[in-house]
Design a protein around this motif. Sequence first.
Motif, short mmCIF file in Angstrom:
data_model
loop_
_atom_site.label_atom_id
_atom_site.label_comp_id
_atom_site.label_asym_id
_atom_site.label_seq_id
_atom_site.Cartn_x
_atom_site.Cartn_y
_atom_site.Cartn_z
N ASP A 312 0.83 -1.22 0.00
CA ASP A 312 0.00 0.00 0.00
C ASP A 312 0.86 1.26 0.00
N LYS A 313 1.85 1.30 -0.91
CA LYS A 313 2.72 2.45 -1.05
C LYS A 313 2.43 3.15 -2.37
N GLN A 314 2.55 4.47 -2.35
CA GLN A 314 2.32 5.23 -3.57
C GLN A 314 3.54 5.13 -4.48
N LEU A 315 3.30 5.01 -5.79
CA LEU A 315 4.37 4.88 -6.77
C LEU A 315 4.22 5.98 -7.82
N VAL A 316 5.11 6.94 -7.76
CA VAL A 316 5.09 8.06 -8.71
C VAL A 316 6.01 7.70 -9.88
N LEU A 317 5.48 7.70 -11.11
CA LEU A 317 6.26 7.28 -12.27
C LEU A 317 6.52 8.39 -13.28
N GLY A 318 5.62 9.34 -13.40
CA GLY A 318 5.75 10.35 -14.44
C GLY A 318 6.92 11.30 -14.22
N LEU A 319 7.67 11.58 -15.30
CA LEU A 319 8.79 12.51 -15.25
C LEU A 319 8.28 13.95 -15.35
N ASN A 320 9.12 14.90 -14.93
CA ASN A 320 8.76 16.29 -15.13
C ASN A 320 9.13 16.72 -16.56
N ALA A 321 8.75 17.92 -16.94
CA ALA A 321 8.93 18.38 -18.32
C ALA A 321 10.40 18.39 -18.73
N GLN A 322 11.27 18.81 -17.83
CA GLN A 322 12.70 18.87 -18.14
C GLN A 322 13.26 17.48 -18.44
N GLU A 323 12.88 16.51 -17.62
CA GLU A 323 13.37 15.14 -17.81
C GLU A 323 12.79 14.52 -19.08
N ILE A 324 11.55 14.86 -19.42
CA ILE A 324 10.96 14.35 -20.66
C ILE A 324 11.73 14.84 -21.87
N VAL A 325 12.15 16.10 -21.84
CA VAL A 325 12.94 16.66 -22.95
C VAL A 325 14.24 15.88 -23.10
#
Length: 365
Positions: A312-325
């Motif tokens: 029951d732990k939260q898993l954050v996967l999405g990158l920020n805009a800078q990392e996506i670039v």
Amino acid sequence: MSAHGPMPRSAWIFPALAVLLFAGATALGYTFTPTAAGLVFAAVLLVILFGTVFAAVHHAEVIAERIGEPYGTLLLTLAVTIIEVALIATIMLGEKAVPTLARDTVFAVVMIVCNGLVGICILAGGLRYREQDVQVTGSNLYLSVLTVLATITLILPNYTLTTPGPIYSAGQLGFVSVVTILLYGVFLYTQTIRHRDYFVSGTTGATDEGAHASNRTLLLSAILLLVSLLAVVLLAKKFSLVVDAGAALIGAPPAFAGILVALLILLPESVAAVGAARKNDLQKSINLALGSSLATIGLTIPAVAVAAFALDKQLVLGLNAQEIVLLVLTFVLSMLTFGTGRTNILFGLVHLVVFAVFLFLVFVP
């Protein structure tokens, strides 16, 4: 470490030291603190942990050469994945919640491998041989699968609507995990059975069929592999405390922990990849480098997702805009680098520049 010849002493000394270190720290009830004694303990821990990871990969290679493909590749991949998942899960379950660690580690692996390691290999080979050849078809398969896996695990979570922010819902995370494992499994089948010739350089020499390990060495490597993996898992908690304290001491950003885990996991295969490039076998270097990225996403993300769901732990996967670039730039550059089938020092330097930008922006975003 080489999989051929007599077993090096470090292949059994480091696992033994790792078990002794864990047993001693547990028996004494030692808790890491950033004091002078603590710094000595941290240095000893890191040396032993790195040595044990090298030992685990060495024993996996010995067994892999004996059992052949595709089981050998699977064994190597599973060994590295067990170590990676143990480190990520332990740090995520520490006193300080780190829901972004899996994302940071996977992103760091892609950047380290596709820019840092690939750049060093191409530069080292280019300085020695001017130009080197790679299989365009095999490289395209690597990059096509890697692009899809990275997109659905690191970019798409930012744009789904079921849950806000860079997080998948439980159903979405389950679906993505299944698709990721399926795609990686089909790729592994393609690489090891269906189209093996796509991933073998024409300049690669014949293998020495008599170099296989004896039954006694094989049994010893199997036992020491299990001991090495167990030792890394047991020391993962101690490592997480050192990482937390070190990051706080130097004021490092949260992504620093992911980079450390990625470096620990990638070091053994990185040494082998650079060595292959210097022997004019860049194709083997690319197989090791890009294969590490695929295994990290294809197996680590689903394993961590299961652990996060069960605990029951939260898993954050999405990158920020800078990392996506940076991620998109890396894939475009990789397609250009391997698109002609020939590389030179300029390609290597360009990849290293992108890697330097990645490291700089971690500390100066």
